[in-house]
Scaffold this active site. Structure first.
Site, PDB file in Angstrom:
ATOM      1  N   HIS A  13       8.680  14.308  -4.002  1.00  6.65           N
ATOM      2  CA  HIS A  13       9.189  14.367  -5.325  1.00  6.65           C
ATOM      3  C   HIS A  13       8.354  14.571  -6.474  1.00  6.65           C
ATOM      4  CE1 HIS A  13       7.947  10.161  -3.892  1.00  6.65           C
ATOM      5  NE2 HIS A  13       7.537   9.839  -5.683  1.00  6.65           N
ATOM      6  N   HIS A  15       7.170  14.079 -10.286  1.00  2.00           N
ATOM      7  CA  HIS A  15       7.597  13.521 -11.402  1.00  2.00           C
ATOM      8  C   HIS A  15       7.233  14.219 -12.854  1.00  2.00           C
ATOM      9  CE1 HIS A  15       7.179   9.222  -9.732  1.00  2.00           C
ATOM     10  NE2 HIS A  15       6.458   9.975  -8.827  1.00  2.00           N
TER      11      HIS A  15
HETATM   12  P1  5GP Z   1       5.897   7.339  -6.124  1.00  3.79           P
HETATM   13  O1  5GP Z   1       5.329   6.106  -6.299  1.00  3.79           O
HETATM   14  O2  5GP Z   1       6.400   7.470  -4.544  1.00  3.79           O
HETATM   15  O3  5GP Z   1       5.475   8.608  -6.530  1.00  3.79           O
HETATM   16  O4  5GP Z   1       7.433   7.308  -6.945  1.00  3.79           O
HETATM   17  C1  5GP Z   1       8.656   6.656  -6.632  1.00  3.79           C
HETATM   18  C2  5GP Z   1       9.447   6.929  -7.802  1.00  3.79           C
HETATM   19  O5  5GP Z   1      10.586   6.777  -7.380  1.00  3.79           O
HETATM   20  C3  5GP Z   1       9.234   5.559  -8.813  1.00  3.79           C
HETATM   21  O6  5GP Z   1       8.825   6.083 -10.128  1.00  3.79           O
HETATM   22  C4  5GP Z   1      10.503   4.580  -8.541  1.00  3.79           C
HETATM   23  O7  5GP Z   1      10.647   4.148  -9.998  1.00  3.79           O
HETATM   24  C5  5GP Z   1      11.450   5.719  -8.108  1.00  3.79           C
HETATM   25  N1  5GP Z   1      12.655   5.231  -7.714  1.00  3.79           N
HETATM   26  C6  5GP Z   1      12.625   4.221  -6.466  1.00  3.79           C
HETATM   27  N2  5GP Z   1      13.700   3.947  -6.020  1.00  3.79           N
HETATM   28  C7  5GP Z   1      14.560   4.620  -7.012  1.00  3.79           C
HETATM   29  C8  5GP Z   1      15.958   4.644  -7.104  1.00  3.79           C
HETATM   30  O8  5GP Z   1      16.824   4.008  -6.052  1.00  3.79           O
HETATM   31  N3  5GP Z   1      16.625   5.530  -7.965  1.00  3.79           N
HETATM   32  C9  5GP Z   1      15.791   6.401  -8.812  1.00  3.79           C
HETATM   33  N4  5GP Z   1      16.556   6.946  -9.732  1.00  3.79           N
HETATM   34  N5  5GP Z   1      14.347   6.182  -8.576  1.00  3.79           N
HETATM   35  C10 5GP Z   1      13.745   5.389  -7.730  1.00  3.79           C
END
Ligand code: 5GP
Ligand code: ZN
Length: 142
Positions: free
Chosen positions: A100, A102
């Site tokens: 993903h 951001h």
């Molecule tokens: P990472 O730390 O893996 O780069 O980011 C994961 C992102 O996914 C975090 O910003 C978190 O808030 C988001 N996230 C986790 N679970 C969900 C969810 O169920 N729905 C949405 N819309 N975002 C999520």
């Protein structure tokens, strides 16, 4: 059945606030935004991290993220600038193992930022930069 939360969002079994969708990718609002307007752009297919991601996919995710970033100032989102962030691996802060990108709206004084190590203020010697550059170049040429 998948246990991946983002795959569940893609298939619609978990709700999300979608901002964009095409055959390849989906963009939706982050459930815990760093700043209001924080969007995630994901491939619809499950790729755990950059190692799995087909090389042409990254370009598409970036293009969609770029369009979203440029839209931000035309919305009510407070956005004086935008950060893109992609965590590859746990050590880099990846918590959801479905690639993903951001898209984080930024404004002066928003309190968000990188935390630097104490050695950050000490610039490396050119020789050290050159040595690392050579290693990366060699790997790219393989
Ligand atoms: P990472 O730390 O893996 O780069 O980011 C994961 C992102 O996914 C975090 O910003 C978190 O808030 C988001 N996230 C986790 N679970 C969900 C969810 O169920 N729905 C949405 N819309 N975002 C999520
Ligand atoms: Zn997934």
């Amino acid at each position: 059945m998948t246990s991946c939360i983002f795959c569940k969002i893609v298939e619609g079994s978990v709700p999300s606030s979608k901002v964009y969708e095409d055959e390849i990718c989906l963009a939706f609002m982050d459930i815990q935004p760093v700043n209001s307007g924080h969007v995630l752009v994901i491939p619809k297919t499950h790729y755990a991290n950059l190692s799995d991601l087909p090389s042409n996919m990254g370009g598409h995710l970036f293009q969609v993220a770029q369009r979203i970033a440029l839209c931000m100032p035309k919305t009510n989102v407070k956005s004086e600038g935008v950060d893109f962030f992609l965590a590859h691996g746990e050590a880099a802060g990846q918590e959801v193992f479905h690639v993903h990108l951001h898209v984080i709206p930024r404004y002066k004084g928003d309190g968000f930022g990188f935390k630097f190590s104490p050695s950050y203020d000490i610039l490396p010697e050119r020789s050290e930069l050159d040595a690392i550059a050579i290693q990366i170049k060699q790997q790219l040429e393989k």
